[in-house]
Design a protein around this motif. Structure first.
Motif, short mmCIF file in Angstrom:
data_model
loop_
_atom_site.label_atom_id
_atom_site.label_comp_id
_atom_site.label_asym_id
_atom_site.label_seq_id
_atom_site.Cartn_x
_atom_site.Cartn_y
_atom_site.Cartn_z
N TRP A 1 -7.71 2.04 -6.33
CA TRP A 1 -8.01 1.89 -5.00
C TRP A 1 -9.40 1.45 -4.47
N VAL B 1 -5.04 -2.47 -3.61
CA VAL B 1 -4.51 -1.35 -4.12
C VAL B 1 -3.94 -1.97 -5.38
N SER C 1 1.00 -1.42 0.05
CA SER C 1 -0.10 -0.02 0.05
C SER C 1 0.86 1.35 -0.13
N TYR D 1 3.56 6.25 -4.14
CA TYR D 1 2.16 6.18 -3.95
C TYR D 1 2.21 5.71 -2.40
N ARG D 2 0.97 6.32 -2.07
CA ARG D 2 0.76 5.86 -0.70
C ARG D 2 -0.72 5.55 -0.32
N SER D 3 -1.38 4.62 0.26
CA SER D 3 -2.64 4.66 0.59
C SER D 3 -2.93 3.75 1.79
N SER D 4 -4.32 4.19 2.53
CA SER D 4 -4.58 3.81 3.79
C SER D 4 -5.49 2.35 3.51
N CYS D 5 -5.59 2.02 1.88
CA CYS D 5 -6.00 0.63 1.79
C CYS D 5 -5.19 -0.61 2.35
N GLU E 1 -8.02 6.85 1.92
CA GLU E 1 -7.18 7.89 1.53
C GLU E 1 -5.98 7.47 0.61
N SER E 2 -5.90 7.85 -0.41
CA SER E 2 -4.75 7.56 -1.42
C SER E 2 -4.22 8.92 -2.16
N SER E 3 -3.05 8.64 -2.66
CA SER E 3 -2.34 9.66 -3.30
C SER E 3 -1.35 9.18 -4.05
#
Length: 808
Positions: free
Chosen positions: A298, A279, A257, A270-274, A302-304
């Motif tokens: 995703w 992801v 993630s 990238y980063r994601s709370s998933c 919250e993802s970016s």
């Protein structure tokens, strides 16, 4: 555990340690307990200080991370992992997100920090350091003689260098040997005293790589994420760290993630709370049949995702154009009544003098840009003063089919340097609202943001005074949404044009492949491929004083031109329009929308429709015959002749069309000639008896040569565009482009590609040569800027400064 692998003289940056502003400072306290393992929620956290006099603080944050601060004259480390509890297999990945601020001891020449996956192995005994980020990767192995360079391998989109060594330890129980496995990730060198770090280290893939090279790695006995320091003081926040056992066959693992990856000359992160399984991130090769850049999806949360856009600094001065291109599709779904539903995208430019400019398209339910910015800075712990925009605090940018307005928000705050000096700092945000609150929606976003060089010039009115863009990136961000992105293109194209009194501009509509070109030989060029209905153009011209050129003082205006045109018509587009023209703003009275167009070459055939401009008369100009016509658009009632000629509601378009210009695509052609512009303006007056010399068409605001393209594929090159104005008092003004040429021998230091010009292309090649030299390969001798017989970072710095025109 002491791994002193660095040897570096670290510079002290005057930039802020932003992290220090984010978290209140705490007093250091030396402790009698210099090593400890703390178990919490299934993980072990450890700190270790080599010197009992060193000062430190280490605290868990209760959510899987920690905060650490230290002032250590020797080796120390802070870690999270499986230390007391043995991993159940060797198939693990370590992903993390960390903020790091550090300052090397000035008296120490081998100070260092690095972040790695550290662990021990049994059967046979071994220790490994799979290093993701280091403050000086080029000397990481320098002090440790005997390391064997095993080559490189790729994992999770990153390239790692592999090193191996057999070590011997002596103790009261005798001597025993063990293996050291070290890998170094390329492209994540910590170059400043502050860094935001994130990554995903596939431990299983690293171990497999060594095994394939004949180095047996044994069984995983312990595993942790380590932040290690030597002769440094610093502060770190581990925001996230996940040590995940992977399923499936041995080898590289699916992306977790979060992570940072390099491909095709760009860096992606990238980063994601998933959860990792929710992801998906896919990078495509340049030559893939998909013609795609990357895909990102995703499931929720919250993802970016961020993509870097520049590999070397570029100038954004009066003779440069920086075009930001985008072509992507996004689809998302969520609760439209949820105030946290948001999708924003931000183009970030890091400018000289520690300036940052953001172009942001955002959506928040209240429509408050100020609240959005306040939240951004509060997340970093920065107390910022935001200057709110209004209708008078904006700049206009051309984007797709519209001229959009972006509100300007300077954001002021105080930063503290390493020397504890306070300094005022200003960021510049350009904000545009986006209506992304449509659920279950899929939208294709294609277009180009207006010339970034022009935008930076306009920001000078708000206090920005800088020309060089050192880095650029584009970030997609979302909160509490599930969605996907399929990106074909995110890029910045930079083109430098000849100096002189001329401006350079472009207009671009709908979906195109197009580029602007310039060289020592050409004034400018436009290359395009239009597959569907659309239009693009580029022009170079000059604007006169604020009140325009007073034609009552002018005897003659001569325009000399030459160039070439090659194009083929798209058979599916009946309204194709491609050609070269002289264009200008020639107001009839106070209406500055009035314009003129002198067609030189190309497909400007309007056909026989009733909307076609009417030919009124013909003139001979330097041996060529031109049809003169006038087209009038107005919003009032009445005919053309009865309308009030001075009405601001009327727009006049005057055109001169050469009899013999080509109206269909065909073989490439060259064109040249001289236009007596005063003859054409006099003919325009004759198209309507109400137009008279004393009142109308008495000034010229600007004049340009323009290439237009629609429904076709081709290339236009303008070799020459010179304007000569002869005044009635006998004075003459010549407006010619000029380029500062660099005359030098064929072989010269800095000219790596041998094109007799030292430019950003040579900077990019120098970066590649630097990597080759680090692998022990021979390098291009012209990259050795300081002529010391070695290729080092200093050579890249010297070459970059030379290209930017800075003192070396």
């Amino acid at each position: 555990m002491s791994l002193r692998l660095f040897k570096r003289a670290a510079s002290v940056s005057t930039a802020i340690l932003c992290l220090a502003a984010a978290v209140p400072s705490v007093p250091f306290k030396a402790s009698a307990e210099q090593s400890r393992v703390i178990s919490s929620d299934g993980y072990d956290y450890e700190y270790w200080m080599q010197n009992s006099d060193d000062e430190f603080k280490f605290e868990l944050d209760g959510s899987g991370g920690f905060e650490a601060s230290w002032n250590a004259a020797d080796n120390c480390f802070f870690s999270k992992g499986l230390i007391n509890s043995r991993p159940s297999s060797d198939n693990y990945s370590v992903s993390y997100d960390m903020s790091l601020a550090y300052k090397p001891e000035e008296s120490c020449d081998d100070a260092c920090v690095y972040v790695c996956a550290y662990g021990t192995l049994t059967d046979p005994p071994a220790v490994f350091f799979f290093t993701d980020c280091a403050s000086d990767r080029s000397s990481y192995i320098g002090e440790n003689s005997g390391f064997e360079n095993l080559g490189i391998f790729d994992s999770n989109g990153n390239t790692y260098e592999l090193y191996y060594k057999k070590d011997v330890e002596n103790s009261i129980h005798g001597s025993y040997s063990y293996d050291r496995f070290v890998s170094l990730r390329r492209g994540c060198e910590i170059n400043d005293n502050y860094a935001e770090l994130e990554g995903n280290i596939n431990v299983k893939a690293q171990l497999d790589a060594f095994n394939k090279l004949g180095k047996k790695t044994g069984t995983l006995d312990s595993l942790s994420l380590n932040l290690e320091s030597y002769n440094c003081s610093g502060f770190a926040i581990l925001n996230r760290c996940e040590i995940t056992e992977l399923s499936g066959e041995a080898g590289d693992a699916p992306y977790a993630s979060g992570g940072t990856f390099e491909k095709n000359g760009y860096t992606y992160s990238y980063r994601s709370s998933c959860e990792p399984d929710n992801v998906d991130f896919k990078l495509y090769d340049v030559d893939d049949d998909t013609d795609m850049d990357f895909g990102f999806s995703w499931k929720e949360g919250e993802s970016s995702l961020t993509k870097s856009l520049l590999s070397a600094p570029v100038k954004a001065d009066a003779n440069s154009i920086l075009i930001f291109k985008k072509d992507y599709e996004y689809a998302f779904c969520g609760d439209k009544d949820d105030i946290a539903n948001a999708f924003d995208n931000i183009l970030e430019l890091d400018i000289e003098n520690e300036q940052t400019v953001y172009f942001a398209s955002v959506k928040n339910n209240s429509g408050s840009y100020v609240r959005y910015l306040t939240d951004k800075y509060l997340e970093k712990g920065i107390d910022a003063r935001i200057i709110a925009g209004d209708v008078n605090n904006e700049i206009a940018l051309d984007n797709d089919k519209e001229r959009i307005r972006m509100y300007v928000y300077p954001v002021e705050y105080t930063v503290t340097s390493n020397e504890n000096e306070e300094k005022k700092h200003t960021d510049y945000w350009l904000m545009k609202d986006e209506n992304y609150y449509i659920t279950d929606n899929s939208v294709h976003h294609t277009g180009a943001l207006a010339d970034l060089s022009k935008a930076l010039k306009e920001l000078k009115a708000y206090g920005l005074d800088a020309e060089t863009v050192y880095s650029a990136s584009y970030t997609f961000g979302t909160e509490k949404l599930a969605g996907s992105l399929n990106v074909k293109e995110l890029s910045i194209e930079s083109t430098d044009f000849p100096n002189g009194p001329f401006y350079y501009d472009y207009h671009y509509f709908n979906k195109h492949d197009f580029s602007l070109e310039s060289s020592d030989q050409a004034f400018f060029g436009l290359k395009w491929r239009d597959d569907i209905q659309g239009y693009c153009s580029a022009e170079a011209g000059m604007s006169f004083e604020e009140d325009g050129l007073d034609l009552s003082d002018v005897e003659r205006i001569a325009v000399d031109y030459s160039g070439s045109l090659e194009y083929s018509k798209n058979d599916d587009n009946a309204d194709a329009l491609t050609g070269i023209c002289i264009y200008g703003s020639l107001p009839v009275s106070e209406n500055e929308a009035d314009e003129m167009c002198i067609v030189l070459e190309g497909m400007y055939d309007y056909g026989e429709s009733t909307d076609s401009p009417r030919t009124v008369l013909s003139i001979n100009d330097n041996g060529k015959w031109y049809d003169i016509s006038r087209d009038t658009a107005y919003s009032g009632d009445g005919g053309d002749e009865s309308a009030d000629i001075d009405s601001a509601e009327i727009v006049y378009q005057f055109s001169s069309r050469e009899h013999d210009h080509r109206t269909e695509s065909g073989e490439p052609l060259k064109f040249s000639g001289t236009i007596d512009l005063t003859k054409h303006i006099e003919a325009y007056r004759e198209t309507n008896p109400k137009l008279n010399t004393a009142v109308h068409l008495c000034k010229l605001d600007n004049i340009a040569i323009r290439a237009d393209a629609s429904g076709s594929e081709g290339r236009a090159v303008i070799d020459k565009f010179e304007v000569t104005i002869e005044y009635r008092d006998g004075t003459v003004e010549n407006y010619n482009p000029y380029r500062v040429k660099m005359f030098m021998p064929w072989e010269v230091t800095g000219d790596l590609n041998g094109d007799k010009i030292i430019d950003s292309l040579d900077v990019a090649l120098c970066r590649r040569e630097l990597l080759r030299s680090e692998n022990g390969e021979e390098f291009n001798k012209f990259a050795d800027m300081d002529k010391n017989g070695k290729l080092q970072v200093n050579d890249l710095v010297l070459l970059t400064r030379f290209v930017l025109g800075l003192k070396t």
